[in-house]
Scaffold this motif. Sequence first.
Motif, short mmCIF file in Angstrom:
data_model
loop_
_atom_site.label_atom_id
_atom_site.label_comp_id
_atom_site.label_asym_id
_atom_site.label_seq_id
_atom_site.Cartn_x
_atom_site.Cartn_y
_atom_site.Cartn_z
N GLY A 216 1.08 -1.44 0.02
CA GLY A 216 0.37 0.02 -0.23
C GLY A 216 0.09 1.21 -0.34
O GLY A 216 0.64 2.07 -0.59
N GLU A 217 2.19 1.06 0.08
CA GLU A 217 3.26 2.01 0.27
C GLU A 217 3.48 2.34 -1.43
O GLU A 217 3.82 3.79 -1.47
N THR A 218 3.48 1.41 -2.42
CA THR A 218 4.54 2.29 -3.17
C THR A 218 2.65 1.54 -4.35
O THR A 218 3.35 1.62 -5.93
N HIS A 219 1.48 1.07 -4.11
CA HIS A 219 1.35 0.40 -4.85
C HIS A 219 -0.63 1.14 -4.61
O HIS A 219 -0.42 1.19 -3.67
N GLU A 220 -1.23 1.95 -5.90
CA GLU A 220 -2.67 1.77 -5.80
C GLU A 220 -3.44 0.87 -6.53
O GLU A 220 -3.15 0.67 -7.43
N GLU B 223 -1.37 1.46 -14.50
CA GLU B 223 -0.78 2.76 -14.42
C GLU B 223 0.42 2.52 -14.15
O GLU B 223 0.19 2.20 -12.83
N LYS B 224 1.32 2.81 -14.80
CA LYS B 224 3.36 2.61 -13.38
C LYS B 224 3.26 3.42 -13.09
O LYS B 224 3.01 4.57 -12.92
N LYS C 106 12.22 9.78 -3.93
CA LYS C 106 11.28 9.84 -3.29
C LYS C 106 9.99 8.85 -4.15
O LYS C 106 10.23 9.51 -5.95
N ILE C 107 8.71 8.46 -3.88
CA ILE C 107 8.07 7.79 -4.77
C ILE C 107 6.88 9.71 -5.42
O ILE C 107 6.50 10.09 -4.51
N ILE C 108 6.42 10.00 -7.05
CA ILE C 108 6.22 10.91 -7.42
C ILE C 108 4.73 10.20 -7.14
O ILE C 108 4.04 11.11 -8.48
N ARG C 109 4.63 9.32 -8.11
CA ARG C 109 3.46 8.39 -8.78
C ARG C 109 3.19 6.66 -8.31
O ARG C 109 4.19 6.31 -8.99
N PHE C 110 2.41 6.94 -7.57
CA PHE C 110 2.09 5.24 -7.47
C PHE C 110 1.82 4.24 -8.62
O PHE C 110 0.87 4.95 -9.55
#
Length: 183
Positions: free
Chosen positions: A139-143, A164-165, A172-176
């Motif tokens: 849940g911290e990197t995926h939606e 979506e990739k 730093k994660i800018i898009r999950f």
Amino acid sequence: MQNESNQGTNQHESETPVDLNEETTETQETQAAATDTPSADAQVAEIKDKYLRLLADFENFRRRTAKEKIEFQQTAEEGVILAIIPVLDDFERALKSIEKAQDINSVKEGVQLIYHKLYKTLEQRGLKPMEAIGKEFNGETHEAITQIPAPTEDLKGKVVDEVEKGYSLKEKIIRFAKVIVGN
């Protein structure tokens, strides 16, 4: 002589003994009270002046750092845009050549070259794609968009497909990553 000695004795007897320490202390207290008031006012004025100068320095610092932050963001954006402009030029040339192209494979190859050039440009700036398919759902990197029945038992709770990739920019994660999870 007796007169003189009586006068001397009378003089000493008529005088009351005075404690010199008391007189000195009273005088010092009176002088201190008189000098403390202007001194205290001067100290208050000095402290107030220092406070106002410090406040002004802080306001100047705050304004300067806010201005520098805006300038830094604009400069950073400018650098990225300047790096991407050549890729935009390549796309424009590709669009012109598509109109004239008779071989679809050459068009496909040209678009792939432009994609790789864009990818390398962004990668040099610190952009990294996140690998999600087959990994445990996090849940911290995926939606999670939806869940589907897992095609195999080992894919339960894992990412089955990626809609979506996801990307990280310098750790730093800018898009999950938008994913489909097997249940």
